[in-house]
Design a protein around this motif. Structure first.
Motif, short mmCIF file in Angstrom:
data_model
loop_
_atom_site.label_atom_id
_atom_site.label_comp_id
_atom_site.label_asym_id
_atom_site.label_seq_id
_atom_site.Cartn_x
_atom_site.Cartn_y
_atom_site.Cartn_z
N PHE A 176 0.85 -1.20 0.00
CA PHE A 176 0.00 0.00 0.00
C PHE A 176 0.88 1.25 0.00
N HIS A 177 1.93 1.19 0.82
CA HIS A 177 2.85 2.31 0.95
C HIS A 177 3.52 2.65 -0.38
N LEU A 178 3.89 1.60 -1.13
CA LEU A 178 4.58 1.81 -2.40
C LEU A 178 3.63 2.18 -3.53
N GLY A 179 2.33 2.02 -3.29
CA GLY A 179 1.36 2.28 -4.37
C GLY A 179 1.17 1.09 -5.29
N LEU A 214 -1.03 -1.08 -5.82
CA LEU A 214 -2.42 -1.36 -5.49
C LEU A 214 -3.15 -1.90 -6.73
N PRO A 215 -4.31 -2.52 -6.51
CA PRO A 215 -5.00 -3.10 -7.68
C PRO A 215 -5.58 -2.04 -8.59
N GLY A 216 -5.63 -2.38 -9.87
CA GLY A 216 -6.38 -1.63 -10.86
C GLY A 216 -6.04 -0.15 -10.93
N GLU A 217 -7.07 0.68 -10.88
CA GLU A 217 -6.87 2.10 -11.13
C GLU A 217 -6.20 2.83 -9.97
N TYR A 218 -6.06 2.17 -8.81
CA TYR A 218 -5.36 2.80 -7.69
C TYR A 218 -3.85 2.58 -7.75
N TYR A 219 -3.41 1.85 -8.77
CA TYR A 219 -1.99 1.51 -8.88
C TYR A 219 -1.20 2.75 -9.26
N THR A 220 -0.16 3.09 -8.48
CA THR A 220 0.61 4.30 -8.78
C THR A 220 2.12 4.02 -8.88
N TYR A 221 2.51 2.83 -8.57
CA TYR A 221 3.95 2.49 -8.53
C TYR A 221 4.52 2.53 -9.94
N GLU A 222 5.81 2.90 -10.08
CA GLU A 222 6.36 3.03 -11.43
C GLU A 222 7.61 2.20 -11.64
N GLY A 223 7.88 1.26 -10.76
CA GLY A 223 9.15 0.54 -10.86
C GLY A 223 9.08 -0.80 -11.55
N ILE A 224 7.95 -1.14 -12.17
CA ILE A 224 7.85 -2.47 -12.77
C ILE A 224 7.70 -2.35 -14.28
N ALA A 225 8.62 -2.97 -15.00
CA ALA A 225 8.58 -2.93 -16.46
C ALA A 225 7.55 -3.93 -16.98
N GLY A 226 6.94 -3.59 -18.13
CA GLY A 226 5.96 -4.50 -18.71
C GLY A 226 4.60 -3.83 -18.80
N THR A 227 3.71 -4.41 -19.62
CA THR A 227 2.39 -3.81 -19.80
C THR A 227 1.46 -4.22 -18.66
N ASN A 228 0.65 -3.28 -18.26
CA ASN A 228 -0.42 -3.50 -17.29
C ASN A 228 0.02 -4.20 -15.99
N PRO A 229 1.03 -3.66 -15.30
CA PRO A 229 1.44 -4.31 -14.05
C PRO A 229 0.33 -4.30 -12.99
N HIS A 230 -0.62 -3.33 -13.12
CA HIS A 230 -1.68 -3.29 -12.10
C HIS A 230 -2.54 -4.55 -12.11
N ILE A 231 -2.62 -5.22 -13.28
CA ILE A 231 -3.43 -6.44 -13.36
C ILE A 231 -2.86 -7.51 -12.43
N PHE A 232 -1.50 -7.57 -12.39
CA PHE A 232 -0.88 -8.55 -11.49
C PHE A 232 -1.33 -8.30 -10.06
N PHE A 233 -1.35 -7.02 -9.66
CA PHE A 233 -1.71 -6.73 -8.27
C PHE A 233 -3.21 -6.88 -8.04
N SER A 234 -4.01 -6.64 -9.10
CA SER A 234 -5.45 -6.92 -8.97
C SER A 234 -5.66 -8.38 -8.61
N VAL A 235 -4.99 -9.25 -9.39
CA VAL A 235 -5.17 -10.69 -9.17
C VAL A 235 -4.58 -11.09 -7.82
N TYR A 236 -3.39 -10.52 -7.52
CA TYR A 236 -2.73 -10.85 -6.26
C TYR A 236 -3.59 -10.49 -5.06
N PHE A 237 -4.10 -9.25 -5.06
CA PHE A 237 -4.87 -8.82 -3.89
C PHE A 237 -6.19 -9.56 -3.79
N MET A 238 -6.81 -9.85 -4.94
CA MET A 238 -8.09 -10.54 -4.84
C MET A 238 -7.92 -11.98 -4.36
#
Lengths: 554, 218
Positions: free
Chosen positions: B128-131, B133-157
């Motif tokens: 949460f601290h790093l941002g 977060l799932p979907g549209e709340y994702y703000t982190y910028e350190g992960i290369a690749g398309t749509n990293p927020h999807i990974f966290f959506s699936v992870y958190f769910m």
């Protein structure tokens, strides 16, 4: 057999224990079945009223009763209420709950408290669904397809949360029935001595247990999509809206067999009983229920031929869809063969069973047509589809449900209904149904798209005809409500076995006592041994006393 | 009306509609297994979503999984397996009629479940601290690749739903502790503890799948 004076002293499940609390906290499967019946009939009339209003609006292409947005909300509500609040719980949870333990010679279902919980969960879910009407009625259609369902301003969350909760009620019932059928059969009742209704409920329960959790997680994902924007179904965020459709139909296609399979069970009972003949092909009918349940999990993609799934997937789904026709055909042939050279008496349940055969055949054949890939591309999302699933769901399941209601009504309430009014009503419903929906086959084939608020003038004659049919249908159900209510209060008293049937629910008193049977029952004859055992139904006895006619049984 | 059972064969925990303890016990077990089956299918939808997006964005998944701490995941795996052992031993203990042993083991299971959740809390709050977060709340910028927020959506769910199951399990275990302390169980009758055990093993088993799927890919 104990004499009438002794048995008359035993209070029925309706009489004892007394008080509203004894109903609300009951764990008696019969009372829970009646409570389910009351709830689903309420929603059936709500959904039916919505349908009549919709058809009235569609009488002419221009506005009659409502604007286009309201129309979208009305057809969504009609679909959602009829599917989730009426048809899925209709036969299993209402009639099945009442009849299953009686048929098995059991005192109750395996988990009576879970059974009561399932009713409360149903009511709780229904409240969420109804609340969505107030909070901004959903206008997505009952399928809640993304991306529209994640962007519309209407209260999708309340409705889908309601459906999510209703799913648990369905799972509880299914789980309960499987365990009951496995563990609580009376001594002597082997698997192949079970009534075919029980086989139908068993196959249904398997689908309820296996498919409903997938709907649950789908709706959780949809709610997450709306609340947190997780993006799984949103193409703009790298998600996939077609994935939603896969998830949704992985439940909702098997769910249509949750709707039809227990209906087929009722038809097996009614046809054998009123043909007074041993059912033809017991094992094929039993196995074909399981066969339908099995195939049902492999055909969901036929709802998505035009949704952008791969061509090879569409071809495989189309091919597999045809397999549904085999077990369904086996059932129909066996029913017709049972009637062949039978001694058929056309009482109301049998009238509905024959109507079922006729209408289900049309619904089934048009289903095969829609399963054919090339034809479906033409007919997809037209009135042809609407007509098809109404022929299966209403012409099939609802007719079977009505057959069941009329068949078991004397057992449930201890009274007979007016046979004359019931037959007149069946005729009105048959005529009204075919007027409403056969015209829609033609409309669909001519290109009338489903869910449209308005249409080209050339479609008006058939639309008008269909709307008149809906009114006839509505009148039919109003008459039914009247004569069934009249029967409930002052119908002729029914004996224990009005129709002369051989399944064990007819062996106990009418209505049954609290623990079903006065003493532990043991199986002495098969459910369809009409060739070995002769029972004269007390319905056919015109004398006013309700003396038992089971003395003739050898 | 006369029942066919005599009082000696009808202990107070036997419900009226069953004719024998054996029938009741077998019914409970079958019912529980069916319930577990629904749980598997419930998670199954999410496993399916994982498979789809892992196939669509394999590089993203490999890059994103590096932000998960495998030592914490491994610790949690060991904690949960240990809790399954104490749960199984609790059943064994009641089979032998030891109320005290059962209570100790159920409390141990509860404690291990709590340890799992505490570790999960630290993992979550770090993300949460790093941002992350799932979907549209994702703000982190350190992960290369398309749509990293999807990974966290699936992870958190998936882990979130699993976490809810852990909490539900703790509630049920707490209820079992209460019932054990009230002497509801004996070496003749311990079905509810056994059913709780079955449920707890499933919760454990789901995590055993989640751990390699999220922490050990690539």
């Amino acid at each position: 057999m104990s004499n009438a004076a002794a048995t008359a002293a035993v209070p029925s499940y309706l009489q004892e224990p007394k008080g509203i609390k004894s109903w609300l906290l009951t764990v008696d499967h019969k009372r829970i079945g009646i409570m389910y019946l009351a709830a689903i009939m309420f929603f059936f009339f709500v959904g039916g009223a919505l349908a009549v209003i919709l058809r009235t609006e569609l009488f002419r292409p221009e506005q009659i009763l409502m604007d286009a947005d309201t129309y979208n909300q009305f057809f969504t509500l009609h679909g959602a209420i009829m599917i989730f609040l009426f048809i899925i719980p209709s036969i299993p949870a209402a009639l099945g709950n009442f009849i299953l333990p009686l048929m098995l010679g059991a005192k109750d279902v395996a988990f009576p408290r879970l059974n009561l919980a399932s009713w409360y969960v149903y009511v709780f879910g229904a409240i969420f669904c109804v609340a969505s009407i107030v909070l901004g009625a959903v206008d997505t259609g009952w399928t809640f397809y993304t991306p529209y369902s994640t962007t519309t301003s209407t209260s999708v969350i309340s409705m889908t949360l309601g459906v999510f909760i209703l799913g648990f009620s369905s799972i509880f019932t299914g789980l309960n029935f499987i365990v009951t059928i496995h563990k609580l059969r009376m001594p002597g009742m082997t698997w192949f001595k079970m009534p075919l209704m029980v086989w139908g409920l068993y196959a249904t329960a398997i689908i309820q247990v296996l498919a409903t959790p997938v709907l649950a997680i789908t709706l959780v994902l949809l709610i997450m999509e709306r609340v947190l924007g997780v993006g799984i179904f949103d193409p703009a965020m790298g998600g996939d809206p077609v994935l939603y459709q896969h998830f949704f139909w992985f439940y909702s296609h098997p769910a249509v067999y949750i709707m039809i399979l227990p209906g087929m069970g009722i038809i097996s009972e009614v046809i054998a009983c009123f043909s007074h003949r041993k059912i033809f092909g017991y094992k094929p009918i039993a196995y074909s229920s399981l066969g339908i349940a099995f195939v049902s999990f492999m055909v969901w993609g036929h709802h998505m031929f035009t949704s952008g799934q791969s061509e090879i997937a569409a071809m495989i789904f189309s091919f597999l869809t045809f397999f549904v026709g085999i077990p369904s055909g086996i059932k129909v042939f066996n029913w017709v063969t049972t009637m062949y050279k039978g001694s058929i008496s056309l009482e109301t349940p049998m009238v509905y069973a024959v109507m079922f055969l006729f209408l289900f055949m049309i619904g089934g054949f048009t289903g095969i047509m829609l399963g054919a890939l090339a034809l479906d591309v033409h007919l997809h999302d037209t009135y042809f589809v609407v007509a098809h699933f109404h022929y299966v769901m209403m012409g099939g399941t609802v007719m079977a449900f009505l057959a069941g209601i009329h068949y078991w009504w004397p057992k449930m309430f201890g009274r007979l209904y007016s046979e004359r009014w019931a037959k007149v009503t069946a005729l009105v419903i048959f005529v009204g149904f075919n007027m409403t929906f056969f015209s829609q086959f033609i409309l669909g084939a001519q290109g009338m798209p489903r869910r449209y608020y308005s249409y080209l003038d050339q479609y008006q004659p058939l639309h008008g005809f269909s709307s008149v049919g809906a009114w006839v249908l509505g009148i039919g159900f109003v008459i039914m409500a009247v004569y069934l209510t009249a029967s409930f209060f002052n119908g002729r008293k029914a004996g224990p076995n009005p129709w002369g049937a051989l399944t064990y629910e007819w062996e106990t008193l009418t209505p049954p006592p609290q623990h079903n049977f006065l003493k532990d029952v043991v199986l002495t004859h098969g459910p369809y041994d009409y060739d070995k055992v002769t029972v004269v139904g007390d319905f056919y006895d015109k004398s006013p006393t309700d003396k038992q006619h089971m003395a003739g049984k050898v | 009306m006369a029942t066919s059972h005599t009082e000696t064969h009808h202990p107070n925990w036997l419900q009226h509609h069953f004719s024998s303890p054996f029938q009741q016990g077998e019914s409970s077990k079958l019912g529980m297994w069916l319930f577990l089956l629904t749980e598997v299918l419930f998670f199954g939808g999410l496993f399916c979503a994982y498979a789809v997006f892992n196939a669509w964005y394999p590089e993203t998944f490999i890059n994103a999984h590096k932000s998960l701490s495998w030592p914490l995941g491994a610790t949690n795996t060991i904690v949960l397996i240990a809790s399954s052992v104490t749960m199984a031993l609790a059943i064994r203990s009641m089979q032998l009629g030891s109320k005290k042993g059962t209570l100790i083991l159920l409390w141990s299971t509860m404690a291990l479940a709590a340890v799992f959740l505490v570790i999960k809390y630290f993992e979550y709050s770090h993300k949460f601290h790093l941002g992350q977060l799932p979907g549209e709340y994702y703000t982190y910028e350190g992960i290369a690749g398309t749509n990293p927020h999807i990974f966290f959506s699936v992870y958190f769910m998936m882990t979130g739903l699993h976490g809810i199951h852990v909490i539900a399990g703790m509630i049920v275990i707490g209820w079992m502790i209460y019932r054990t302390s009230q002497d509801h169980f004996s070496s003749d009758y311990y079905t509810p503890i056994e059913m709780t055990g079955l449920y707890w093993h499933l919760v454990d088993l789901v995590w055993i799948f989640l751990f390699p799927m999220f922490y050990l890919i690539g």
